[in-house]
Write an enzyme that holds these catalytic residues in place. Structure first.
Site, PDB file in Angstrom:
ATOM      1  N   GLU A  97     -28.097  39.445  58.322  1.00 18.83           N
ATOM      2  CA  GLU A  97     -28.159  39.418  59.793  1.00 18.83           C
ATOM      3  C   GLU A  97     -26.812  39.716  60.612  1.00 18.83           C
ATOM      4  O   GLU A  97     -25.894  39.439  60.087  1.00 18.83           O
ATOM      5  CB  GLU A  97     -28.555  38.082  60.133  1.00 18.83           C
ATOM      6  CG  GLU A  97     -29.786  37.461  59.435  1.00 18.83           C
ATOM      7  CD  GLU A  97     -30.137  35.898  59.746  1.00 18.83           C
ATOM      8  OE1 GLU A  97     -31.080  35.446  59.434  1.00 18.83           O
ATOM      9  OE2 GLU A  97     -29.049  35.314  60.553  1.00 18.83           O
ATOM     10  N   CYS A 118     -21.050  38.907  65.327  1.00 21.16           N
ATOM     11  CA  CYS A 118     -20.971  38.406  64.402  1.00 21.16           C
ATOM     12  C   CYS A 118     -21.579  38.751  63.251  1.00 21.16           C
ATOM     13  O   CYS A 118     -22.748  39.243  63.049  1.00 21.16           O
ATOM     14  CB  CYS A 118     -21.649  36.879  64.794  1.00 21.16           C
ATOM     15  SG  CYS A 118     -21.557  35.766  63.593  1.00 21.16           S
ATOM     16  N   CYS A 125     -25.585  32.532  50.691  1.00 23.57           N
ATOM     17  CA  CYS A 125     -24.208  31.868  50.453  1.00 23.57           C
ATOM     18  C   CYS A 125     -23.987  30.954  49.348  1.00 23.57           C
ATOM     19  O   CYS A 125     -25.147  30.222  49.290  1.00 23.57           O
ATOM     20  CB  CYS A 125     -23.831  31.425  51.662  1.00 23.57           C
ATOM     21  SG  CYS A 125     -22.026  30.611  51.619  1.00 23.57           S
ATOM     22  N   CYS A 129     -23.081  24.453  52.540  1.00 20.99           N
ATOM     23  CA  CYS A 129     -23.084  23.521  53.551  1.00 20.99           C
ATOM     24  C   CYS A 129     -24.293  22.702  53.986  1.00 20.99           C
ATOM     25  O   CYS A 129     -25.283  23.703  54.084  1.00 20.99           O
ATOM     26  CB  CYS A 129     -22.261  24.132  54.680  1.00 20.99           C
ATOM     27  SG  CYS A 129     -20.696  24.731  54.135  1.00 20.99           S
ATOM     28  N   CYS A 132     -26.311  24.193  56.978  1.00 21.54           N
ATOM     29  CA  CYS A 132     -26.446  25.770  57.316  1.00 21.54           C
ATOM     30  C   CYS A 132     -27.920  26.184  56.718  1.00 21.54           C
ATOM     31  O   CYS A 132     -28.007  25.855  55.455  1.00 21.54           O
ATOM     32  CB  CYS A 132     -25.363  26.269  56.693  1.00 21.54           C
ATOM     33  SG  CYS A 132     -25.351  28.143  56.810  1.00 21.54           S
ATOM     34  N   CYS A 357     -26.931  30.701  61.506  1.00 22.03           N
ATOM     35  CA  CYS A 357     -26.735  31.848  60.778  1.00 22.03           C
ATOM     36  C   CYS A 357     -27.660  31.797  59.376  1.00 22.03           C
ATOM     37  O   CYS A 357     -27.717  30.707  58.860  1.00 22.03           O
ATOM     38  CB  CYS A 357     -25.430  32.094  60.084  1.00 22.03           C
ATOM     39  SG  CYS A 357     -24.633  30.786  59.337  1.00 22.03           S
TER      40      CYS A 357
HETATM   41  S1  SF4 Z   1     -21.474  27.526  56.861  1.00 17.75           S
HETATM   42 FE1  SF4 Z   1     -23.219  28.362  55.881  1.00 17.75          FE
HETATM   43  S2  SF4 Z   1     -22.526  30.585  55.323  1.00 17.75           S
HETATM   44 FE2  SF4 Z   1     -20.786  29.304  56.189  1.00 17.75          FE
HETATM   45  S3  SF4 Z   1     -19.956  28.506  54.072  1.00 17.75           S
HETATM   46 FE3  SF4 Z   1     -21.084  27.180  54.487  1.00 17.75          FE
HETATM   47  S4  SF4 Z   1     -23.238  27.512  53.682  1.00 17.75           S
HETATM   48 FE4  SF4 Z   1     -21.984  29.398  53.408  1.00 17.75          FE
END
Ligand code: SF4
Length: 370
Positions: A97, A118, A125, A129, A132, A357
């Protein structure tokens, strides 16, 4: 680690030096490298045949050895006139994206609306987190430098088309580029740094270094390594918790690099570069939005002489977190204000286009496997 090997390398991964070396290896004149970069980044060439000042032998070598665009835009989804999300499909079928964020009314640059792009740095990932969408499906692979540049070139062409077809300059009014999309940029260090070099170089896209921001979840050793990179880009650190207890509960990276390791690394970066670092702080109701959290954030920010970006949380389907109401946001901000900390509250954009995201990509992956 899954390393993706494309069938043909994209020219977007080359620097002037690397292309010069490859031409020389072939016995071709090295000055052609500058002409090729000119075609790519000044004239926006999409194929080798259009590179009319190159002899046939060079064009043939290019066509045999490289492709240009390694990604294809499969969807563009807009939310009002401020946010547009582009979904790109890569050669191996992965989705990534890229988001265009337009400055709100009344916050415009002299030459029209300010636009920030962005970009993603990985497919998925690994950092997980808790708030996210990008980490929900885990990590698939790192993006190549060419796939990062492809996001910029695709967005620029898309904007140019919206403006009536003619691309006045290659970047089409993209004023800032932030590495805040899917993935942890510092876990893909070499490709991200190479992409930054191409974005900034005069032979490349010529974007001012201060218009480029790399954002990290806080990989302390990589922050120190980043301080040695010559391009003077900006650094943003996703803090999201100002105590180990809060940060550790929502960001697993805090276990490897707790605040007593992370904060000195940020300080070292800021001192080495002589630049103010931005601390990103997503405000999540009943997780990190208490007034005591604001006081702890103020302490860290003052110690680092940093700037804070407060971001009211953008809810993600299937995740339990909520955005604090306006009154709570205001009370939190007032603590920072009283502590004389430099901060801004970021306006929320793109709620109706899966703008956190990773959300749009997740939905497309699910639809494909359904
Ligand atoms: S916020 Fe999302 S994309 Fe960024 S490091 Fe944490 S899990 Fe990964």
């Amino acid at each position: 680690m899954a390393v993706f090997k494309p069938e043909k390398e994209s020219l977007y991964a080359e620097t002037l030096d690397s292309l010069t070396a490859k031409l020389t290896e072939q016995g071709l004149p090295s000055f052609r490298a500058g002409q090729i970069m000119d075609w790519l980044y000044r004239k926006g060439a999409k194929d080798f045949d259009s590179m009319s000042n190159l002899p046939l032998s060079v064009r043939k070598w290019l066509a045999d050895s490289f492709c240009i665009m390694p990604a294809q835009m499969v969807l563009a989804k807009a939310a009002g006139d401020v946010t547009e999300k582009l979904l790109l499909e890569l050669e191996d079928g992965s989705y990534i994206e890229t988001v265009i964020l337009r400055a709100p009314e009344g916050d415009e640059a002299e030459d029209g609306a300010r636009q920030t792009l962005c970009v993603s740095s990985q497919v998925g990932c690994a950092y997980g987190c808790k708030f996210c969408a990008s980490g929900l499906d885990g990590w698939k692979r790192n993006l190549l430098a060419s796939e990062i540049i492809a996001q910029v070139m695709t967005a620029a062409a898309h904007i140019a088309e919206q403006r009536g077809g003619e691309q006045a300059r290659t970047l089409s009014g993209i004023d800032n580029i932030v590495f805040m999309g899917m993935g942890e940029p510092l876990a893909n260090f070499d490709n991200v740094v190479r992409a930054v070099e191409i974005l900034h170089a005069q032979w490349g896209l010529g974007l001012g270094a201060r218009r480029i921001t790399i954002s990290t979840s806080g990989i302390a050793p990589q922050i120190l390594k980043l301080a040695e990179v010559p391009v003077q880009f900006r650094l943003a650190v996703s803090l999201h918790g100002a105590t180990n207890e809060v940060r550790g509960a929502i960001m697993p990276v805090n276990k490897a690099y707790p605040l007593e390791v992370l904060v000195p690394a940020i300080k070292k970066f800021a001192q080495t570069r002589g630049r103010m670092v931005t601390l990103e702080y997503i405000l999540i109701e009943d997780v990190n939005d208490a007034l005591s959290h604001a006081a702890a954030l103020a302490d860290i920010t003052r110690e680092l002489h940093a700037h804070v970006n407060l971001i009211p949380y953008n809810p993600v389907p299937n995740l339990p977190w909520k955005r604090p109401n306006y009154r709570r946001q205001k009370a939190f901000a007032e603590v920072l204000s009283r502590a004389k900390v430099s901060f801004t509250i970021r306006r929320q954009k793109g709620d109706d286009i899966d703008a956190a995201c990773g959300q749009l990509r997740l939905r497309m992956e699910k639809e494909r496997t359904a």
